[in-house]
Scaffold this active site. Structure first.
Site, PDB file in Angstrom:
ATOM      1  N   ASP A 255       0.978  -1.175  -0.105  1.00  0.00           N
ATOM      2  CA  ASP A 255      -0.109  -0.068   0.074  1.00  0.00           C
ATOM      3  C   ASP A 255       0.806   1.157   0.098  1.00  0.00           C
ATOM      4  O   ASP A 255       1.980   1.205   0.227  1.00  0.00           O
ATOM      5  CB  ASP A 255      -0.942   0.065   1.182  1.00  0.00           C
TER       6      ASP A 255
HETATM    7  N1  URA Z   1      -1.521  -5.857   3.867  1.00  0.00           N
HETATM    8  C1  URA Z   1      -1.925  -4.588   3.927  1.00  0.00           C
HETATM    9  O1  URA Z   1      -2.982  -4.320   4.436  1.00  0.00           O
HETATM   10  N2  URA Z   1      -1.258  -3.473   3.108  1.00  0.00           N
HETATM   11  C2  URA Z   1      -0.032  -3.961   2.714  1.00  0.00           C
HETATM   12  O2  URA Z   1       0.580  -3.069   2.140  1.00  0.00           O
HETATM   13  C3  URA Z   1       0.608  -5.413   2.560  1.00  0.00           C
HETATM   14  C4  URA Z   1      -0.272  -6.401   3.173  1.00  0.00           C
END
Ligand code: URA
Length: 247
Positions: free
Chosen positions: A112
Site C-alpha cells: 500500500d
Molecule cells: N497488507 C496490507 O494491508 N497492506 C500492505 O501493504 C500489505 C499487506
C-alpha cells in the site's frame, strides 16, 4: 554474451549495445559508425547484425555483456506507489529508473502507499509470475504496529484463517507478538489480497498504525538500504526468495 543469456534469442547489435551499456539508439549507432564495435574479433558497423549466445562484443575497447533480466530489492518509503507509472504520485519504478532507463521494470507484488519495506522490482515476467502464483505460497513477512494490544483471539484467528468483512476466507497466517511491546506484531502471509493485513486486523476491531514488509520468501530486506534505497539481488538471494520458508 553473458552466461545468463545462454538460452536467449539472437538480438540486433544496436539493441544489444543500448541494453548493455544503457545508451540511446543514436549513441549506439554512433559507436558503430565510428568503427568502435568489434563483434567476434572483427569491426562491425551494421546495426542489424545479430548477436547470439556465445558471441563476443567489444565496444570502445571494453568487453560488453548484457544481463538478461534485472532483480532489485527496494526499501519503499511511505507515499510512494507500487506501480510502474502513475500520473500523480512517485512510483517504486521512478526510484530506480535513472539507473535503468531502458528496462521495463515493474513491482512483483504490491505494498500500500502508506506501507514501507521490501518491494521486488524486475523485468522478468516469468519470475514474477512464479513467485506471485498462489500455488507457490511464497511467504511475505511484515512488522505491523496496531492501535490496540495484541490478543490471543487475534493470534488464534489468524492461524485458523480470517474471514474478511466481504465473506472471503483468508489462508491461515502467522501472527506473533513482540516481547515487551503489546502493539507490535510480526505477520507472515502466503497470499496477497488487497489491504489484506489491514482487513484481517479490522475483523478484530484493530487498526493498523504502520506496516513494513521485512522479507519475501527466505530473503530479508537489507535494512542498511534505508528508505528509498535499493540494490540488485544476487543469484543466491533470488534462490532464497523462491524458497517458501519465511525468514
Ligand atoms: N497488507 C496490507 O494491508 N497492506 C500492505 O501493504 C500489505 C499487506
Amino acid at each position: 554474451m553473458a552466461k545468463n543469456e545462454k538460452n536467449s534469442a539472437p538480438m540486433r547489435l544496436d539493441r544489444y549495445l543500448c541494453e548493455s551499456l544503457q545508451i540511446t539508439r543514436s549513441q549506439a549507432k554512433e559507436l558503430l559508425a565510428k568503427g568502435r564495435v568489434i563483434l567476434n574479433g572483427a569491426v562491425c558497423k551494421k546495426a542489424d547484425a545479430r548477436v547470439c549466445a556465445g558471441d563476443e562484443v567489444v565496444a570502445g575497447g571494453k568487453a560488453v555483456s548484457r544481463q538478461e533480466f534485472v532483480y532489485i530489492m527496494l526499501d519503499k518509503p511511505q507515499g510512494v506507489v507500487s506501480a510502474s507509472e502513475d500520473g500523480h504520485d512517485t512510483t517504486v519504478v521512478d526510484l530506480v529508473r535513472p539507473a535503468h532507463p531502458r528496462r521495463n521494470l515493474f513491482p512483483a507484488g504490491r505494498l500500500d502507499k502508506d506501507s514501507t519495506g521490501f518491494v521486488l522490482l524486475t523485468d522478468d515476467g516469468n519470475f514474477a509470475h512464479d513467485i506471485l502464483a498462489p500455488k507457490r505460497h511464497v511467504a511475505k513477512t511484515y512488522t505491523v504496529r496496531i492501535d490496540t494490544p495484541l490478543t490471543q483471539a487475534m493470534i488464534d484467528g489468524f492461524a485458523a484463517g480470517v474471514t474478511l468483512a466481504d465473506g472471503s476466507l483468508m489462508q491461515p497466517a502467522v501472527l506473533q507478538g513482540v516481547p515487551g511491546d503489546p502493539t507490535l506484531t510480526r505477520v507472515v502471509l502466503t497470499q496477497g489480497v488487497y489491504h489484506q493485513i489491514k482487513r484481517m486486523f479490522g475483523t478484530f476491531g484493530a487498526g493498523v498504525v504502520s506496516l513494513r514488509r521485512t522479507a519475501i520468501g527466505g530473503l530479508a530486506l537489507d535494512e542498511s538500504l534505508g528508505a528509498g534505497g535499493w540494490r540488485e539481488i544476487s543469484a543466491d538471494e533470488l534462490a532464497l526468495i523462491r524458497s517458501k520458508e519465511e525468514n
